[in-house]
Design a protein around this motif. Structure first.
Motif, mmCIF file in Angstrom:
data_model
loop_
_atom_site.group_PDB
_atom_site.id
_atom_site.type_symbol
_atom_site.label_atom_id
_atom_site.label_comp_id
_atom_site.label_asym_id
_atom_site.label_seq_id
_atom_site.Cartn_x
_atom_site.Cartn_y
_atom_site.Cartn_z
ATOM 1 N N CYS A 147 0.831 -1.200 0.000
ATOM 2 C CA CYS A 147 0.000 0.000 0.000
ATOM 3 C C CYS A 147 0.864 1.247 0.000
ATOM 4 O O CYS A 147 1.707 1.419 0.888
ATOM 5 C CB CYS A 147 -0.903 -0.002 1.236
ATOM 6 S SG CYS A 147 -1.949 -1.470 1.348
ATOM 7 N N GLU A 148 0.665 2.107 -0.981
ATOM 8 C CA GLU A 148 1.486 3.305 -1.061
ATOM 9 C C GLU A 148 0.609 4.542 -1.205
ATOM 10 O O GLU A 148 -0.609 4.443 -1.335
ATOM 11 C CB GLU A 148 2.479 3.197 -2.226
ATOM 12 C CG GLU A 148 1.822 3.080 -3.586
ATOM 13 C CD GLU A 148 2.842 2.941 -4.714
ATOM 14 O OE1 GLU A 148 4.047 2.817 -4.438
ATOM 15 O OE2 GLU A 148 2.423 2.974 -5.881
ATOM 16 N N ALA A 149 1.257 5.710 -1.161
ATOM 17 C CA ALA A 149 0.520 6.965 -1.274
ATOM 18 C C ALA A 149 0.287 7.278 -2.750
ATOM 19 O O ALA A 149 1.180 7.106 -3.581
ATOM 20 C CB ALA A 149 1.299 8.093 -0.623
ATOM 21 N N LEU A 150 -0.907 7.771 -3.041
ATOM 22 C CA LEU A 150 -1.255 8.101 -4.424
ATOM 23 C C LEU A 150 -0.321 9.184 -4.970
ATOM 24 O O LEU A 150 -0.084 9.267 -6.173
ATOM 25 C CB LEU A 150 -2.716 8.591 -4.458
ATOM 26 C CG LEU A 150 -3.469 8.529 -5.778
ATOM 27 C CD1 LEU A 150 -3.350 7.162 -6.420
ATOM 28 C CD2 LEU A 150 -4.937 8.874 -5.555
ATOM 29 N N SER A 151 0.238 9.981 -4.078
ATOM 30 C CA SER A 151 1.111 11.076 -4.526
ATOM 31 C C SER A 151 2.551 10.626 -4.707
ATOM 32 O O SER A 151 3.399 11.404 -5.138
ATOM 33 C CB SER A 151 1.060 12.216 -3.513
ATOM 34 O OG SER A 151 1.412 11.732 -2.240
ATOM 35 N N CYS A 152 2.845 9.376 -4.371
ATOM 36 C CA CYS A 152 4.215 8.872 -4.523
ATOM 37 C C CYS A 152 4.135 7.430 -5.017
ATOM 38 O O CYS A 152 4.569 6.498 -4.357
ATOM 39 C CB CYS A 152 4.938 8.968 -3.170
ATOM 40 S SG CYS A 152 6.724 8.748 -3.299
ATOM 41 N N PRO A 153 3.575 7.258 -6.248
ATOM 42 C CA PRO A 153 3.135 5.935 -6.704
ATOM 43 C C PRO A 153 4.214 5.131 -7.420
ATOM 44 O O PRO A 153 4.089 4.798 -8.592
ATOM 45 C CB PRO A 153 1.996 6.293 -7.661
ATOM 46 C CG PRO A 153 2.436 7.595 -8.271
ATOM 47 C CD PRO A 153 3.283 8.297 -7.237
ATOM 48 N N ARG A 154 5.262 4.802 -6.707
ATOM 49 C CA ARG A 154 6.375 4.083 -7.331
ATOM 50 C C ARG A 154 5.961 2.751 -7.904
ATOM 51 O O ARG A 154 6.392 2.332 -8.962
ATOM 52 C CB ARG A 154 7.484 3.859 -6.293
ATOM 53 C CG ARG A 154 7.923 5.131 -5.691
ATOM 54 C CD ARG A 154 8.223 4.965 -4.238
ATOM 55 N NE ARG A 154 7.048 4.589 -3.456
ATOM 56 C CZ ARG A 154 7.087 4.287 -2.182
ATOM 57 N NH1 ARG A 154 8.239 4.297 -1.551
ATOM 58 N NH2 ARG A 154 5.991 3.967 -1.519
ATOM 59 N N LEU A 155 5.084 2.033 -7.148
ATOM 60 C CA LEU A 155 4.718 0.682 -7.564
ATOM 61 C C LEU A 155 3.538 0.683 -8.523
ATOM 62 O O LEU A 155 3.470 -0.142 -9.432
ATOM 63 C CB LEU A 155 4.385 -0.170 -6.336
ATOM 64 C CG LEU A 155 5.565 -0.367 -5.374
ATOM 65 C CD1 LEU A 155 5.109 -1.068 -4.106
ATOM 66 C CD2 LEU A 155 6.683 -1.146 -6.035
ATOM 67 N N THR A 156 2.605 1.608 -8.315
ATOM 68 C CA THR A 156 1.402 1.595 -9.157
ATOM 69 C C THR A 156 1.583 2.411 -10.447
ATOM 70 O O THR A 156 0.980 2.109 -11.457
ATOM 71 C CB THR A 156 0.188 2.129 -8.376
ATOM 72 O OG1 THR A 156 0.564 3.344 -7.728
ATOM 73 C CG2 THR A 156 -0.251 1.121 -7.317
ATOM 74 N N ARG A 157 2.407 3.467 -10.394
ATOM 75 C CA ARG A 157 2.674 4.240 -11.611
ATOM 76 C C ARG A 157 4.137 4.648 -11.670
ATOM 77 O O ARG A 157 4.465 5.842 -11.608
ATOM 78 C CB ARG A 157 1.782 5.489 -11.645
ATOM 79 C CG ARG A 157 0.325 5.185 -12.009
ATOM 80 C CD ARG A 157 -0.468 6.470 -12.143
ATOM 81 N NE ARG A 157 -0.544 7.172 -10.873
ATOM 82 C CZ ARG A 157 -0.732 8.490 -10.726
ATOM 83 N NH1 ARG A 157 -0.853 9.261 -11.785
ATOM 84 N NH2 ARG A 157 -0.786 9.038 -9.519
ATOM 85 N N PRO A 158 5.060 3.687 -11.744
ATOM 86 C CA PRO A 158 6.483 4.031 -11.742
ATOM 87 C C PRO A 158 6.860 4.828 -12.988
ATOM 88 O O PRO A 158 6.246 4.660 -14.048
ATOM 89 C CB PRO A 158 7.167 2.663 -11.752
ATOM 90 C CG PRO A 158 6.174 1.732 -12.347
ATOM 91 C CD PRO A 158 4.823 2.237 -11.923
ATOM 92 N N MET B 266 15.037 -1.193 -9.459
ATOM 93 C CA MET B 266 13.773 -1.021 -8.719
ATOM 94 C C MET B 266 12.729 -0.264 -9.536
ATOM 95 O O MET B 266 13.023 0.282 -10.587
ATOM 96 C CB MET B 266 14.038 -0.289 -7.394
ATOM 97 C CG MET B 266 14.675 1.082 -7.524
ATOM 98 S SD MET B 266 15.097 1.750 -5.869
ATOM 99 C CE MET B 266 15.913 3.289 -6.317
ATOM 100 N N HIS B 267 11.515 -0.258 -9.008
ATOM 101 C CA HIS B 267 10.473 0.628 -9.507
ATOM 102 C C HIS B 267 10.813 2.012 -8.971
ATOM 103 O O HIS B 267 10.985 2.168 -7.758
ATOM 104 C CB HIS B 267 9.098 0.222 -8.962
ATOM 105 C CG HIS B 267 8.581 -1.065 -9.529
ATOM 106 N ND1 HIS B 267 9.278 -2.256 -9.477
ATOM 107 C CD2 HIS B 267 7.401 -1.355 -10.157
ATOM 108 C CE1 HIS B 267 8.563 -3.210 -10.048
ATOM 109 N NE2 HIS B 267 7.419 -2.696 -10.471
ATOM 110 N N SER B 268 10.884 3.002 -9.839
ATOM 111 C CA SER B 268 11.340 4.295 -9.364
ATOM 112 C C SER B 268 10.569 5.439 -10.006
ATOM 113 O O SER B 268 10.057 5.330 -11.124
ATOM 114 C CB SER B 268 12.837 4.453 -9.668
ATOM 115 O OG SER B 268 13.265 5.744 -9.275
ATOM 116 N N LEU B 269 10.474 6.515 -9.254
ATOM 117 C CA LEU B 269 9.907 7.746 -9.794
ATOM 118 C C LEU B 269 11.038 8.668 -10.240
ATOM 119 O O LEU B 269 10.808 9.824 -10.583
ATOM 120 C CB LEU B 269 9.037 8.427 -8.735
ATOM 121 C CG LEU B 269 7.775 7.636 -8.360
ATOM 122 C CD1 LEU B 269 7.154 8.159 -7.076
ATOM 123 C CD2 LEU B 269 6.747 7.673 -9.488
ATOM 124 N N GLY B 270 12.256 8.141 -10.194
ATOM 125 C CA GLY B 270 13.429 8.948 -10.541
ATOM 126 C C GLY B 270 13.999 9.594 -9.294
ATOM 127 O O GLY B 270 13.252 10.127 -8.474
#
Lengths: 470, 470
Positions: free
Chosen positions: B326-337, B356-360
């Motif tokens: 479960c992650e935060a919608l504003s920091c969606p590394r796993l759901t929207r990497p 890894m899954h990353s947002l950069g």
């Protein structure tokens, strides 16, 4: 599988653990746990045995007496007066106790090693309750009986916020409302505590305050107006806040009563669940405390832990048992009382006059960090025991109690409330004495709560900036 | 009596409780406790079984690799790489675990009633540890192995302060030092957290900072100078603080190493003690979770709880088990990497590149209250499981997680950390789904910690002022 079998399985594991038993392994036993259905099902009411100390409990008196039936529900008033030795805990209430009870009895081996003492130090850890202290034991009970008697809410005062948090928690679990008058300086200094109470559904206002600061119109009081007339920037005090809460309960904007977090007989009785559990835990390991330390604000934490053991002393079974109430040197009601006799508990005079060790209701204690110990009086039940010599009291300076807290955090990892540090100070002194004499005493500490929300004192202590307040 | 007999007595009580057994009474079982010597004595290392998901763990790479042996002790490096399925927990460390372990597995009947769900909701409560979260499980282990390998201290970064508190606690119990670089804004916004760390003997400095603000001369870093050159009032960030701590460990003003509170393999492995305990507790009551929810900052809380169950899924024993990060919608590394591949963990580039899954690593997350979930990357072990489809992820908006926290405080009385509220949100959604379908699912929540020191988000939520951050 059916629930019965589930429990059977749990028991089986404990049985099998026994088979695997070997001495060096068991040497390492650190926590004494109780199974869930060993939680005591009755509270112990010391009023049934108090006469054995040679004194009767002086009855409260004064004009405030007329208020009692107006601010307490019948069931709690009856608990306040009953002489029954055991008072049954209703099953619905047991359900709630099970959220955090039984609490562990913990052997502080690391602390013993640090102190190089032959004494064995045990503490009963009440910090594991969701609000982090012993207060919920009576809070849920008071909320419950108010609900059962048909009331829709409770109101109270709070200083540092431990009691207010406990009562809001209790009210939430029982499904009634909770209105809290929080001493004004604390309200602004400790927003975290306020939010905790609000998260449990409480309505919290600074005391004293008036609109627009007081956002709940039905919580405006004449008491606050008087205080603000004296000083528009009145910082508030526990005495004023108690008066406000009682006025609010008397006015009854909706069916609600007043709740007190300590001092009264029924409050102390609710807390005996802690001591009764500890008693069972000691039986399990065939130990018995030689000396019990508890910090005393109004007396409920200490008495809750100590009364089931004092019973043995009153019964003549344990004549040598020593029980020590620990207070702040700057608020020495028990060790240096101004007088022993009748006094009121609040500022306006809504409460009855009760017989106690007192510093006088106009006493202004020094601003020590252990805010919970800054009350001018003490629970009458405890005062009778002290007066009759069944019970001791010790007072400790602020610097020493933070030193004790520091020793504890560095050995056992517990970050303890400044109030609670007072009983640890007594225990550490005693353990050091044992180190000199070689006595293998069993020392019990009534560990009433953690200090996470009240760390400012630690900060000053660590920086060497702590005021020496005597 | 001898210690062996004491334990025998404890077991006997549990046996006798069985005799008293009757079904309606046992219906009320709320907590599943384990006896002290049922605490698992080995950690589970999922690296031994990971290949069963059809993927290998990509090896870290890049120039940062050369730093690893300079900032981690040999024993932890070996744990990072080992393929052994079970890694023995040293007895001295078990001693420390016993201070707060085993933790209860708690059945949330009141929450179930509120949700009118046929689902059974269980949570594993890590909030009972003295620092109030799951972090100490790895903190004491990391401190211990550093001490055993001859080092005198550890250093780390901290944001909100949970990890810093945990590590200072661990270092205190093991008897080594702990130097913490605390993100500058948090340092000033959360003095309470700083004092907690100092009470456990930690040296805490704002990051970035320079003398005279930085009072410990040996903690001055080049990294901080760079950050302050960019902006003299630099607010700090986790990325900068990690760089500072690693530089401090590389410089070694005294023999010390770097400690990381999540992401790495050995950290996740230490946390499996939680899941292994829960596994035993479920066995006792013959339940098995259908779905597991855990909040994921770097992944250690969630994986620690989930890995022992994922093992069954990898072994083909429980193909239907659902596990949800479960992650935060504003920091969606796993759901929207942003991408799945190699990235660094800090700002300066001291760390290796990890897959890894990353947002950069330049991603700046919104300022949600769940600071612990604001990391741009994720534990590679978890990423492999997600990538291979063995594991799910869900993201939740800030308003919904505080609503979940509020439901929890009003039903079970737990005041939960904003991070932890994310997994409760997942559980509550699922329980509501079960209420519609009538499914009697067993829902497990990895309850990682309380929110007493971080209540500002609750305040805004209750006042209706919470920012909607997506």
């Amino acid at each position: 599988m059916e629930l019965g079998r589930k429990v059977e399985r749990v028991q089986k594991v404990f049985k099998e653990a026994k088979k695997k038993f070997n001495p060096p392994r068991e040497e390492r036993m650190i926590k004494v746990e109780l199974p869930e259905d060993e939680i005591p099902t009755s509270w112990y009411n010391i009023q049934a045995d108090l006469h054995k100390c040679g004194m009767k409990l002086p009855f409260p008196t004064g004009p405030g007496m007329a208020n009692l039936p107006l601010i307490f529900p019948p069931s709690l008033l009856s608990q306040e007066l009953t002489k029954d030795r055991w008072v049954k805990i209703p099953e619905e209430l047991m359900e709630i106790y099970r959220i955090w009870r039984p609490t562990p009895l913990y052997r502080c081996k690391r602390l013993e090693e640090y102190l190089k003492t032959p004494a064995r130090i045990y503490c009963k850890s009440e910090y594991v309750s969701p609000p982090g202290s012993h207060k919920p034991n009576t809070a849920v009970a008071q909320a419950y009986f108010n609900m059962k008697d048909g009331f829709e809410g409770v109101t109270t005062e709070t200083g540092a916020g431990q009691w207010g948090s406990g009562l809001c928690f209790g009210a939430a679990l029982v499904g009634i409302k909770c209105d809290v008058f929080m001493v004004r300086v604390s309200y602004y200094q400790k927003p975290g505590r306020r939010v905790m109470m609000e998260s449990w559904g409480g309505r919290v206002v600074p005391s004293p305050s008036a609109p627009p600061e007081r956002i709940y119109e039905d919580m405006v009081t004449e008491t606050a107006k008087k205080a603000l007339a004296e000083d528009p920037n009145h910082p508030g005090s526990l005495g004023w806040a108690i008066s406000e809460a009682i006025e609010h309960a008397l006015k009854k904007p909706y069916p609600l009563n007043y709740s007190l977090g300590s001092v009264l007989n029924h409050v102390l009785m609710h807390q005996t669940i802690v001591g009764l559990e500890a008693y069972k835990q000691y039986e399990l390991i065939d130990e018995y405390p030689d000396i019990i330390f508890g910090c005393t604000g109004g007396g409920s934490n200490h008495c809750g832990q100590a009364f089931p053991f004092i019973k043995d002393k009153l019964d003549g079974k344990k004549p040598d048992l020593r029980i020590v109430a620990c207070e702040a040197l700057s608020c020495p009601r028990l060790t240096r009382p101004k007088y022993i006799g009748y006094d009121t508990g609040d500022t306006i005079g809504y409460t009855p006059h009760i017989w106690m060790h007192s510093l006088g209701c106009d006493f202004v204690p020094a601003k020590i960090h252990a805010g919970g110990l800054r009350y001018h009086g003490m629970a009458p039940l405890l005062c009778v025991l002290i007066y009759s010599g069944y019970h001791e009291a010790q007072a400790f300076p602020q610097t020493e109690i933070f030193e004790a807290g520091r020793i504890l955090s560095m050995t056992e990892g517990f970050l303890t409330a400044p109030e609670t540090c007072h009983c640890w100070t007594g225990a550490i002194r005693e353990a050091r004495r044992c180190a000199e004499t070689g006595e293998e005493k069993v020392i019990h500490v009534a560990d009433s709560g953690h200090g996470w929300v009240d760390v400012r004192g630690y900060d000053e202590y660590l920086k060497g900036k702590l005021e020496v307040l005597l």
